[in-house]
Design a protein around this motif. Structure first.
Motif, PDB file in Angstrom:
ATOM      1  N   UNK A 253      57.695   6.565  16.272  1.00 33.70           N
ATOM      2  CA  UNK A 253      56.889   5.359  16.428  1.00 33.70           C
ATOM      3  C   UNK A 253      55.431   5.785  16.289  1.00 33.70           C
ATOM      4  N   UNK A 254      54.653   5.029  15.519  1.00 31.03           N
ATOM      5  CA  UNK A 254      53.218   5.302  15.393  1.00 31.03           C
ATOM      6  C   UNK A 254      52.471   4.177  16.094  1.00 31.03           C
ATOM      7  N   UNK A 255      51.661   4.536  17.088  1.00 31.09           N
ATOM      8  CA  UNK A 255      50.829   3.567  17.788  1.00 31.09           C
ATOM      9  C   UNK A 255      49.387   3.743  17.352  1.00 31.09           C
ATOM     10  N   UNK A 256      48.723   2.638  17.078  1.00 31.58           N
ATOM     11  CA  UNK A 256      47.296   2.702  16.767  1.00 31.58           C
ATOM     12  C   UNK A 256      46.547   3.109  18.031  1.00 31.58           C
ATOM     13  N   UNK A 257      45.944   4.291  17.987  1.00 36.08           N
ATOM     14  CA  UNK A 257      45.238   4.814  19.156  1.00 36.08           C
ATOM     15  C   UNK A 257      44.055   3.916  19.530  1.00 36.08           C
ATOM     16  N   UNK A 287      44.563   9.874  25.765  1.00 36.25           N
ATOM     17  CA  UNK A 287      43.506   9.356  24.888  1.00 36.25           C
ATOM     18  C   UNK A 287      42.345  10.342  24.717  1.00 36.25           C
ATOM     19  N   UNK A 288      42.140  11.206  25.703  1.00 39.97           N
ATOM     20  CA  UNK A 288      41.021  12.154  25.643  1.00 39.97           C
ATOM     21  C   UNK A 288      41.419  13.484  24.990  1.00 39.97           C
ATOM     22  N   UNK A 289      42.719  13.687  24.758  1.00 40.88           N
ATOM     23  CA  UNK A 289      43.198  14.980  24.259  1.00 40.88           C
ATOM     24  C   UNK A 289      42.718  15.245  22.833  1.00 40.88           C
ATOM     25  N   UNK A 290      42.610  16.528  22.496  1.00 39.63           N
ATOM     26  CA  UNK A 290      42.226  16.918  21.135  1.00 39.63           C
ATOM     27  C   UNK A 290      43.312  16.501  20.149  1.00 39.63           C
ATOM     28  N   UNK A 302      54.989  13.140  22.349  1.00 39.19           N
ATOM     29  CA  UNK A 302      53.876  12.344  21.844  1.00 39.19           C
ATOM     30  C   UNK A 302      52.818  13.284  21.289  1.00 39.19           C
ATOM     31  N   UNK A 303      52.455  13.081  20.017  1.00 38.60           N
ATOM     32  CA  UNK A 303      51.409  13.878  19.380  1.00 38.60           C
ATOM     33  C   UNK A 303      50.180  12.998  19.153  1.00 38.60           C
ATOM     34  N   UNK A 304      49.017  13.539  19.466  1.00 42.26           N
ATOM     35  CA  UNK A 304      47.785  12.779  19.292  1.00 42.26           C
ATOM     36  C   UNK A 304      47.155  13.104  17.949  1.00 42.26           C
ATOM     37  N   UNK A 305      46.688  12.057  17.249  1.00 39.24           N
ATOM     38  CA  UNK A 305      45.951  12.219  16.001  1.00 39.24           C
ATOM     39  C   UNK A 305      44.581  11.577  16.118  1.00 39.24           C
ATOM     40  N   UNK A 306      43.855  11.569  15.036  1.00 37.13           N
ATOM     41  CA  UNK A 306      42.520  10.951  15.068  1.00 37.13           C
ATOM     42  C   UNK A 306      42.608   9.460  15.370  1.00 37.13           C
ATOM     43  N   UNK A 307      43.556   8.815  14.698  1.00 38.62           N
ATOM     44  CA  UNK A 307      43.639   7.361  14.798  1.00 38.62           C
ATOM     45  C   UNK A 307      44.975   6.856  15.323  1.00 38.62           C
ATOM     46  N   UNK A 396      41.735  19.501   6.061  1.00 38.46           N
ATOM     47  CA  UNK A 396      40.590  19.080   5.249  1.00 38.46           C
ATOM     48  C   UNK A 396      40.790  17.683   4.678  1.00 38.46           C
ATOM     49  N   UNK A 397      42.021  17.339   4.373  1.00 33.07           N
ATOM     50  CA  UNK A 397      42.319  16.008   3.843  1.00 33.07           C
ATOM     51  C   UNK A 397      42.371  14.948   4.939  1.00 33.07           C
ATOM     52  N   UNK A 398      42.284  15.414   6.206  1.00 34.83           N
ATOM     53  CA  UNK A 398      42.304  14.510   7.364  1.00 34.83           C
ATOM     54  C   UNK A 398      43.555  13.630   7.370  1.00 34.83           C
ATOM     55  N   UNK A 399      44.677  14.297   7.147  1.00 34.07           N
ATOM     56  CA  UNK A 399      45.952  13.575   7.104  1.00 34.07           C
ATOM     57  C   UNK A 399      46.439  13.291   8.518  1.00 34.07           C
TER      58      UNK A 399
END
Length: 445
Positions: A253-257, A287-290, A302-307, A396-399
């Motif tokens: 599942x992908x949640x919009x952060x 929400x604060x995690x790298x 649960x893995x955190x991404x940029x978005x 680098x591609x910010x995937x």
């Protein structure tokens, strides 16, 4: 008021066509469970030609000496008299009774036993004798623990194949039914002691509440019904919000952060709780995690991404890193072979893009395959000088996290990376003006 008709009505509300199902009754020997067993016995007699079946399970905890044995005898004698299959578990030294948390230990032990009997006997439902007074006690316990609407909604009448058809009836109703029908039962005198929180609530707080209003229990039952309706409505709203924030797949599942952060703390908790992340103080840390940080619950990662927040079932079948063979050998009787990867592309906008790579077939070592990224992968991307780690190329591609896990690498028989699909091919194998035989790899959406 508890009557055969009113009990049957409650069971009908919990199970469609109850006469066509099988049940395991948890019977302790107390008034409530012996009344439950008697009501099921009468239903069995009325439904002789149906698929109705029930059996009884009892646990002798050996906590009250002779009284525990007399409880067992009461239940066992009832089952023998009416030809009901009886299952007994006697607690022994191997069960290692703890010095503390006896109630929790006993609960886990009995439900484990009930589950084993259900599976062995192929019975559909477990039935317990929880009643309206139990419901009130549980409400007060949850109220003292700031449990929220789910806790205050009380004990569910039908929960994961566990039925509680007496929940609408008071303890007084049950005693009156037992007396009117000459049902034998035993009183557990340990319930009179205030050793546990529930007993203290039962013996000291509930009687004072009942004194305040002749209709207290009936009004409480209505309040619980309203709370359950409110809970159902809230959960429906939570599901609608989650749909707006999420992309669902079989294994993730992908949640919009960003969008989830805009929701209230309550909504954030209710959504993440479904995946086992139910510690309120942990949610801000997510929400604060790298980027790339992982959080684990019992069944999910649960893995955190940029978005985004990507949630995986930890036990779902993983995609094999061995990949799939794309082409076994190049037919050099042909000057050019074209392969369209559209059947291999994931339906994710970030990586399902048109591309076209031309390779010098004589430079390639066949067979070629598609596989996922592995640690240490490097390639020489076209348009760049030198080589690059695939992992760094991803950064680098910010995937997104999901894209990284779904991207295919094109590799040769020596496991050299020929390209990162759909972004860059390895320039060492690209077609040049001297190439006689061309292998074209492309995607046409």
């Amino acid at each position: 008021m508890l009557e055969r008709k009113s009990f049957k009505k409650q069971l009908d509300q919990l199970v469609n066509s109850p006469e066509n199902h099988s049940y395991l009754l948890a019977v302790s020997g107390g008034a409530d469970s012996m009344v439950l067993a008697s009501l099921f016995l009468e239903m069995r007699d009325e439904m002789k030609d149906s698929g109705f079946e029930f059996q009884v399970a009892h646990i002798n905890y050996k906590l009250r000496g002779e009284d525990s044995d007399l409880d067992q005898k009461t239940v066992q004698d009832f089952c023998e008299k009416y030809h009901i299959k009886f299952h007994l578990y006697k607690v022994s030294e191997r069960d290692q009774k703890p010095d503390h948390s006896i109630q929790l230990w006993a609960r886990e032990l009995r439900y484990q036993f009930f589950k084993q009997v259900k599976e062995k006997e192929k019975l559909e439902f477990l039935v317990t004798a929880h009643h309206l007074n139990d419901q009130l006690e549980t409400f007060i316990i949850h109220l003292s623990k700031a449990a929220g609407i789910n806790g205050l909604s009380g004990i569910p009448a039908n929960d994961n194949k566990i039925l509680r058809p007496l929940l609408s009836f008071s303890k007084e109703d049950i005693y009156e039914f037992a007396k009117a029908n000459n049902i034998k039962y035993r009183e557990d005198l340990s319930n009179k002691k205030n050793d546990y929180l529930r007993n203290k609530i039962r013996n000291e707080i509930v009687p004072k509440l009942l004194e305040t209003n002749d209709h207290f229990l009936e009004n409480f039952k209505k309040s619980v019904s309203y709370l359950n309706q409110t809970k159902d409505f809230v959960q429906q709203q939570i599901r609608e919000i989650e749909k707006r924030l999420s992309t669902f797949n079989l294994d993730h599942v992908i949640l919009s952060k960003e969008k989830l952060q805009l929701e209230s703390d309550f909504v954030q908790f209710e959504i993440l709780k479904q995946y086992g992340f139910d510690q309120v103080e942990e949610i801000p840390k997510i929400f604060k995690a790298e980027n790339g940080s992982s959080f684990f619950s019992k069944d999910f990662e649960l893995k955190t991404g940029r978005n985004e927040l990507v949630i995986f079932n930890r036990y779902a079948k993983k995609v094999s890193k061995e990949g799939v063979i794309l082409i076994e050998q190049f037919d050099f009787d042909e000057n050019q072979i074209n392969i369209n990867l559209k059947d291999h592309m994931e339906d994710i906008e970030e990586i399902n893009k048109d591309f076209e790579w031309d390779f010098d077939a004589e430079k390639l070592r066949f067979p070629l395959q598609l596989r996922k990224q592995q640690e240490g992968d490097v390639f020489y991307p076209s348009g760049f000088s030198g080589k690059k780690k695939v992992s760094k190329f991803f950064r680098d591609e910010k995937l997104s996290i999901l894209a990284k896990q779904k991207i295919w690498l094109l590799t040769d028989s020596n496991d050299a990376v020929l390209g990162v699909i759909p972004f860059r091919q390895d320039r060492r194998y690209a077609k040049d003006e001297k190439a006689k035989y061309i292998l074209k790899i492309f995607n046409e959406k």
